[in-house]
Design a protein around this motif. Structure first.
Motif, PDB file in Angstrom:
ATOM      1  N   ARG A  17      63.218 122.969  63.853  1.00 23.46           N
ATOM      2  CA  ARG A  17      62.652 122.216  64.979  1.00 23.46           C
ATOM      3  C   ARG A  17      61.148 122.419  64.921  1.00 23.46           C
ATOM      4  N   LYS A  29      56.146 117.880  72.440  1.00 21.02           N
ATOM      5  CA  LYS A  29      56.824 116.582  72.357  1.00 21.02           C
ATOM      6  C   LYS A  29      55.864 115.506  71.868  1.00 21.02           C
ATOM      7  N   TYR A  32      54.864 116.468  67.938  1.00 16.91           N
ATOM      8  CA  TYR A  32      55.919 116.449  66.926  1.00 16.91           C
ATOM      9  C   TYR A  32      56.936 115.316  67.095  1.00 16.91           C
ATOM     10  N   GLY A  33      56.926 114.627  68.235  1.00 16.42           N
ATOM     11  CA  GLY A  33      57.822 113.494  68.449  1.00 16.42           C
ATOM     12  C   GLY A  33      59.284 113.863  68.293  1.00 16.42           C
ATOM     13  N   LYS A  34      60.036 113.025  67.589  1.00 21.04           N
ATOM     14  CA  LYS A  34      61.480 113.244  67.444  1.00 21.04           C
ATOM     15  C   LYS A  34      61.801 114.532  66.684  1.00 21.04           C
ATOM     16  N   CYS A  35      60.861 115.045  65.927  1.00 18.82           N
ATOM     17  CA  CYS A  35      61.087 116.293  65.190  1.00 18.82           C
ATOM     18  C   CYS A  35      61.059 117.525  66.103  1.00 18.82           C
ATOM     19  N   ASN A  36      60.726 117.304  67.376  1.00 23.01           N
ATOM     20  CA  ASN A  36      60.718 118.376  68.371  1.00 23.01           C
ATOM     21  C   ASN A  36      62.023 118.410  69.167  1.00 23.01           C
ATOM     22  N   HIS A  37      63.007 117.625  68.789  1.00 20.48           N
ATOM     23  CA  HIS A  37      64.285 117.590  69.509  1.00 20.48           C
ATOM     24  C   HIS A  37      64.790 119.006  69.734  1.00 20.48           C
ATOM     25  N   ARG A  38      65.205 119.303  70.940  1.00 19.81           N
ATOM     26  CA  ARG A  38      65.547 120.694  71.294  1.00 19.81           C
ATOM     27  C   ARG A  38      66.670 121.286  70.466  1.00 19.81           C
ATOM     28  N   HIS A  41      66.821 119.434  63.776  1.00 23.96           N
ATOM     29  CA  HIS A  41      67.291 118.429  62.820  1.00 23.96           C
ATOM     30  C   HIS A  41      67.266 119.071  61.442  1.00 23.96           C
TER      31      HIS A  41
END
Length: 137
Positions: A17, A29, A32-38, A41
């Motif tokens: 993450r 958030k 990093y956008g979607k790569c910061n999903h809790r 990935h």
């Protein structure tokens, strides 16, 4: 004596993450956008290790490729394959597990155990489109 560059490629899969405790949740958030999903990935990484050295006149090698393979297994695959980098690898407990930082981590580990030759470059493919080159600078 001639000098050559020897390269070996390995693959590993790992989750992470992109997040840094140095920024707020909102700043992470935004950065990093979607790569910061809790929940993080994953990636199927490709890593190339390039060693530079003189070609031994007796063996005809810079380094025995089997030794390089064993070093990469110990310094990279055993530590990161099928791991959550942020949780399972101490190095990333206090720094974001970006491709850049992963390349530095690999370099440092390879430097410690490389038996012969000079580590020239780490080439980390996070995706087909995103590649980091690191030369210890």
């Amino acid at each position: 004596m001639p000098v050559a560059y020897l390269s070996r490629t390995e693959h590993f899969s790992a989750a992470h993450r992109l997040n840094t405790p140095k920024l707020s949740e909102e700043e992470n958030k935004t950065l990093y956008g979607k790569c910061n999903h809790r929940h993080g990935h994953g990636h199927n990484y490709k890593v190339e290790v390039i060693v530079k050295g003189q070609i031994d006149p007796v063996t005809g090698m810079v380094l025995n490729i089997t030794e390089l393979k064993e070093c990469m297994k110990s310094a990279i695959i055993d530590l990161m394959d099928h791991k959550n980098l942020d949780v399972d690898v101490q190095y990333f407990h206090d720094k974001p597990s970006t491709a850049e930082n992963i390349a530095v981590f690999i370099w440092d580990n390879m430097q410690r155990i490389l038996p012969k030759g000079e580590l020239h470059e780490i080439r980390l493919h996070e995706t087909d489109n995103n590649v980091v080159l690191y030369r210890g600078e």
